[in-house]
Design an enzyme around this catalytic site. Structure first.
Site, short mmCIF file in Angstrom:
data_model
loop_
_atom_site.label_atom_id
_atom_site.label_comp_id
_atom_site.label_asym_id
_atom_site.label_seq_id
_atom_site.Cartn_x
_atom_site.Cartn_y
_atom_site.Cartn_z
N GLU A 1 -1.25 -8.77 4.32
CA GLU A 1 -0.93 -9.08 5.72
C GLU A 1 -2.18 -9.35 6.57
O GLU A 1 -2.16 -10.08 7.54
CB GLU A 1 -0.10 -7.95 6.34
CG GLU A 1 -0.86 -6.76 6.90
CD GLU A 1 -1.47 -5.85 5.83
OE1 GLU A 1 -1.15 -6.02 4.64
OE2 GLU A 1 -2.27 -4.97 6.19
N HIS B 1 -3.72 -5.28 0.87
CA HIS B 1 -3.13 -5.66 2.16
C HIS B 1 -3.18 -7.16 2.38
O HIS B 1 -4.07 -7.67 3.07
CB HIS B 1 -3.86 -4.94 3.30
CG HIS B 1 -3.60 -3.48 3.32
ND1 HIS B 1 -2.64 -2.93 4.13
CD2 HIS B 1 -4.14 -2.48 2.61
CE1 HIS B 1 -2.61 -1.62 3.92
NE2 HIS B 1 -3.50 -1.32 2.99
N CYS C 1 0.83 -1.21 0.00
CA CYS C 1 0.00 0.00 0.00
C CYS C 1 0.87 1.27 0.00
O CYS C 1 1.47 1.57 -1.02
CB CYS C 1 -0.99 -0.05 1.15
SG CYS C 1 -2.49 0.85 0.78
N1 LIG Z 1 -2.30 6.76 2.50
C1 LIG Z 1 -2.13 6.12 1.24
C2 LIG Z 1 -1.69 4.69 1.44
C3 LIG Z 1 -2.79 3.82 1.87
C4 LIG Z 1 -2.44 2.79 2.90
O1 LIG Z 1 -1.30 2.42 3.15
N2 LIG Z 1 -3.51 2.35 3.53
C5 LIG Z 1 -3.41 1.56 4.71
C6 LIG Z 1 -4.25 2.22 5.75
C7 LIG Z 1 -4.63 1.26 6.82
C8 LIG Z 1 -5.85 1.72 7.57
O2 LIG Z 1 -6.59 2.57 7.05
O3 LIG Z 1 -6.06 1.24 8.68
C9 LIG Z 1 -3.43 6.14 0.41
O4 LIG Z 1 -4.47 6.47 1.00
O5 LIG Z 1 -3.39 5.80 -0.77
#
Ligand SMILES: N[C@@H](CCC(=O)NCCCC(=O)O)C(=O)O
Length: 249
Positions: free
Chosen positions: A222, A220, A112
C-alpha cells in the site's frame, strides 16, 4: 466501471480520552487510486456486529498492518509485556471476518498484521521477535521519524512460480519493504507459501482451493502503490477481483 466496496479492518486506539476505530490513510488511498475501489472502515466490535450481514454488502476485505500483535492466546501461547502491544478488539473482529469472507468467496487482501491474522484464523502460529532467532535477519522498520525511510525497500523476496502472487506481479523476485518483528510459524490449514525472504521468513501466502482471490503479504504494497510496479499490480489485481465478485454475486 463500477467501484467495488472494500471493507477495511480497523485498529482500536485511545486518543483524546476516547477509543477510536481507525485505519491508516495509506491503505485507503491505495484502495481508491490503486484498486479503483471505495474503502469502508469496519469498526472493531467483534461479533457484536453481524459480520455476515456486513459481508453481504461488500465486494472485498482488506486486513491492514498494525504495530499491535495478535494475542498469543489465539495460537496457544501466553501474552507478555515485551511482545505487545495487543488489540483484542481487532483480533475479535478480524479472525472471524477473514474466515467468513474466504468461505463466502469474497476477495481478501491481507497485509502484514493482516497476514498474521489470516494464519492464526486458520489455526497457524506466529514467531515473535524474529530478529533474535538463529538464522533470521532483522525485519523491523528502520528507526526514523520519516515514514518514507521507515517504509523504504529493504530486501528481495523470491516468489513461487505459477503462484497467485507470481501471476499478479509477473516476476520471480521482487524488492519489498519490511516493518515487522513477528512472522508466520506453523502454517494454518490450507495456507500455501507464495514468497519467502532469503532467511526463510514467509513473506506471502494464499489459501489453497479458496473460492475467490485471497492473497496475503508480510510487506506493505500500500505504501508505494503509486510508484512501485509490483505494489501497483497487487492493488490492481485486488480491485479487479472485487469488481468481478461484485458483477457476479
Ligand atoms: N505487529 C506485527 C505486524 C507488523 C505490521 O503490521 N507492521 C506494520 C506497522 C506499521 C508501522 O510501523 O508504521 C509485527 O510486528 O510483526
Amino acid at each position: 466501471m463500477t467501484q467495488p466496496l472494500i471493507l477495511v479492518i480497523s485498529d482500536v486506539k485511545p486518543l483524546d480520552g476516547y477509543d477510536w476505530h481507525a485505519a491508516p490513510s495509506t491503505y485507503l488511498q491505495a484502495l481508491i487510486k490503486g484498486a479503483n475501489a471505495i474503502p469502508v472502515i469496519l469498526p472493531s466490535f467483534g461479533t457484536e456486529i453481524d459480520l455476515e450481514a456486513v459481508l453481504n454488502r461488500v465486494d472485498g476485505v482488506l486486513a491492514t498492518g498494525s504495530r499491535s500483535n495478535v494475542n498469543p492466546k489465539l495460537y496457544g501461547q501466553e501474552p507478555t509485556e515485551a511482545n505487545g502491544p495487543y488489540d483484542l478488539d481487532r483480533d475479535a473482529t478480524s479472525l472471524p471476518l477473514l474466515r467468513l469472507a474466504i468461505d463466502k468467496g469474497i476477495p481478501v487482501f491481507a497485509i502484514c498484521r493482516g497476514m498474521q491474522e489470516l494464519n492464526v484464523a486458520f489455526g497457524g502460529t506466529l514467531l515473535t521477535e524474529i530478529q533474535e532467532l538463529e538464522g533470521r535477519t532483522d525485519h523491523r522498520a528502520p528507526t526514523s521519524g520519516d515514514q518514507d525511510e521507515r517504509f523504504r525497500i529493504a530486501h528481495p523476496v523470491e516468489v513461487k512460480p505459477a503462484s497467485q502472487l507470481g501471476k499478479a506481479v509477473q516476476n520471480q523476485s521482487i524488492e519489498v519493504n519490511s516493518l515487522h518483528r513477528q512472522a508466520l510459524g506453523e502454517l494454518g490449514t490450507g495456507l500455501e507459501i507464495e514468497a519467502q525472504a532469503a532467511d526463510g521468513t514467509i513473506e506471502a501466502v494464499s489459501v489453497k482451493g479458496a473460492k475467490g482471490f485471497v492473497l496475503a503479504t508480510q510487506w506493505h504494497p500500500e505504501y508505494w502503490f503509486a510508484s512501485d510496479g509490483p505494489s501497483k499490480k497487487l492493488f490492481s489485481a485486488f480491485g479487479d477481483a472485487a469488481r468481478h465478485y461484485a458483477a457476479n454475486k
